[in-house]
Scaffold this active site. Structure first.
Site, short mmCIF file in Angstrom:
data_model
loop_
_atom_site.label_atom_id
_atom_site.label_comp_id
_atom_site.label_asym_id
_atom_site.label_seq_id
_atom_site.Cartn_x
_atom_site.Cartn_y
_atom_site.Cartn_z
N ASP A 259 0.86 -1.19 0.00
CA ASP A 259 0.00 0.00 0.00
C ASP A 259 0.89 1.23 0.00
OD1 ASP A 259 -3.19 0.44 0.67
OD2 ASP A 259 -1.96 2.17 1.24
N CYS A 347 -14.33 -0.27 -6.88
CA CYS A 347 -15.32 0.42 -6.05
C CYS A 347 -15.78 1.71 -6.72
CB CYS A 347 -14.74 0.70 -4.66
SG CYS A 347 -13.27 1.72 -4.69
#
Ligand code: SAH
Length: 403
Positions: A259, A347
């Site tokens: 990340d 998303c």
């Protein structure tokens, strides 16, 4: 069925001819282009009654002329105006539903209210082991914070209530929402939630979204069952949701989480340690650079998870977003051993399930690898899809087998 207009003093928001149909159909957004006029007695944030052809009542809503969504609709029953009791009842119904679904647990995280899906357009309420984080995305809800807080106190007696706002949406509504603690104190020591038997530390004050991605709860378990004895790469891992489930529930042999946020990676590392998982490691690095580096180095994995942030917030950028999805999925497929598992998510609400699937089709065709769709999933059950508001379904999570 619609009713005749009520003899009521609620100001009117009058639709242009033939604009009422989708709104009788219970879609909660009346866009500015649908209106003939709105009674000037109603200031932004006030309740109005939406009126269609021949003066017929459509619904009660809240007006905000600064927003493209001029009126958000909340009640289609002429006998049910938007009183304080109405809001309290709506909130109680949402929370009862979570209780019935077995999701409400003092030690867990749960979305108690999911905006349009719960008939409360502009309000998101997440519960994290006794603490509540509110996200207010509409003037209508900002004006009613007192009632909302009172209702939440009645229903769940939270230890604290924190208000967050999403920058882009706030701009769209013309309302500034100062993030702040509305009630109680957010403890300075860490907060933990249990999810699928895994303990996660949360950062409620500065974490992303409301602090934790509850929408992937069930997808983490679904994905984990394919990972036994396998080497797993979790791209865009945030605090380790998929990675820790892969190691603990799935019995993966090795898990690497990537990340770009240092804070998220710190938490992810602490979460791995807390759960006694030694075969998971995390790296804070740009995911796009890292994917390329892994492909260039000829690395191979048995499973890759892709859960990137939204690639587009507007319809205008759909094509660029689809290209970006194509690009990272193509790289992920490249990294997979034959028989590998690809867990790929989007998303972006503006990207349809079909478009996402077509993008994966493109990847299969161009890479010359057979991709089998094993599961086509969406968000957890505390983020339901309201049929009359298809925009409530934003998350796609496809689990594929790549030959
Ligand atoms: N899979 C996570 C949620 C991911 S949300 C979970 O289960 O909890 C998307 C993540 O992408 C965020 O954590 C964000 O920090 C990260 N991100 C955004 N842009 C990135 C980039 N360029 N490189 C690496 N990570 C990025």
């Amino acid at each position: 069925m619609s009713q005749q207009i009520p003899a009521s003093d609620v100001p009117k928001a009058v639709l242009l001819p033939r604009k009422a149909q989708p709104l009788y159909g219970r879609h909660p957004w009346a866009l500015h282009s649908a209106f003939d006029h709105i009674d000037t007695a109603a200031v932004d944030g006030d309740v109005v009654q939406l009126v269609g052809d021949h003066g017929r009542f459509v619904a009660y809503g809240v007006v905000n002329r600064k927003s493209r969504i001029h009126v958000r609709l909340y009640s289609w029953d002429v006998e049910q105006p938007l009183t304080d009791d109405f809001w309290k009842q709506k909130i109680a119904t949402s929370i009862d539903a979570r209780r019935q679904l077995g999701l409400f647990d003092e030690n867990a995280g749960c979305r108690l209210i999911y905006s349009e899906a719960d008939g409360l357009s502009g309000l998101i309420v997440d519960y994290f082991a006794g603490h509540i984080v509110l996200q207010v995305n509409a003037l209508a809800m900002e004006r009613r914070l007192d009632v909302i807080v009172a209702a939440l106190n009645e229903q769940v007696s939270p230890k604290s209530i924190t208000l967050r706002g999403e920058a882009g949406v706030i701009k769209a509504e013309g309302v500034t929402i100062e993030p702040r603690v509305l009630q109680g104190e957010v403890p300075t020591e860490p907060i933990f939630i249990q999810e699928n038997g895994i303990e996660f530390e949360l950062d409620l004050s500065t974490g992303q979204k409301t602090g934790f991605y509850l929408d992937q709860r069930e997808n983490r378990v679904a994905a984990a069952k394919y990972f036994s004895g396998r080497r797993v790469l979790d791209m865009f891992c945030y605090t380790g949701g998929f990675a820790l489930a892969a190691a603990k529930l799935g019995g993966a042999s090795e898990v690497i989480g990537i990340d770009g946020s240092d804070k998220a990676i710190d938490l992810a590392r602490r979460n791995a340690e807390r759960n006694g998982l030694s075969n998971v490691r995390f790296e804070s690095v740009d995911a796009f650079d890292h994917l390329k580096a892994l492909v260039d180095a000829g690395e191979k994995f048995d499973a890759v998870i892709l859960d990137p942030p939204k690639f587009t917030k507007t319809r205008r950028n759909i094509n660029e977003a689809l290209k970006a999805y194509y690009h990272i999925n193509r790289q992920a497929v490249n990294l997979l051993n034959p028989g590998g598992i690809l867990v790929t998510c989007s998303c972006s609400g503006n990207i349809s399930r079909d478009d996402f699937q077509m993008t994966l089709l493109g990847v299969a065709q161009k890479s010359g690898r057979d991709i089998q769709l094993l599961e086509q999933r969406s968000a957890s059950i505390d983020h339901p899809t309201l049929l009359t508001c298809p925009e409530t379904q934003y998350l796609k999570c496809f689990i594929c087998r790549v030959e």
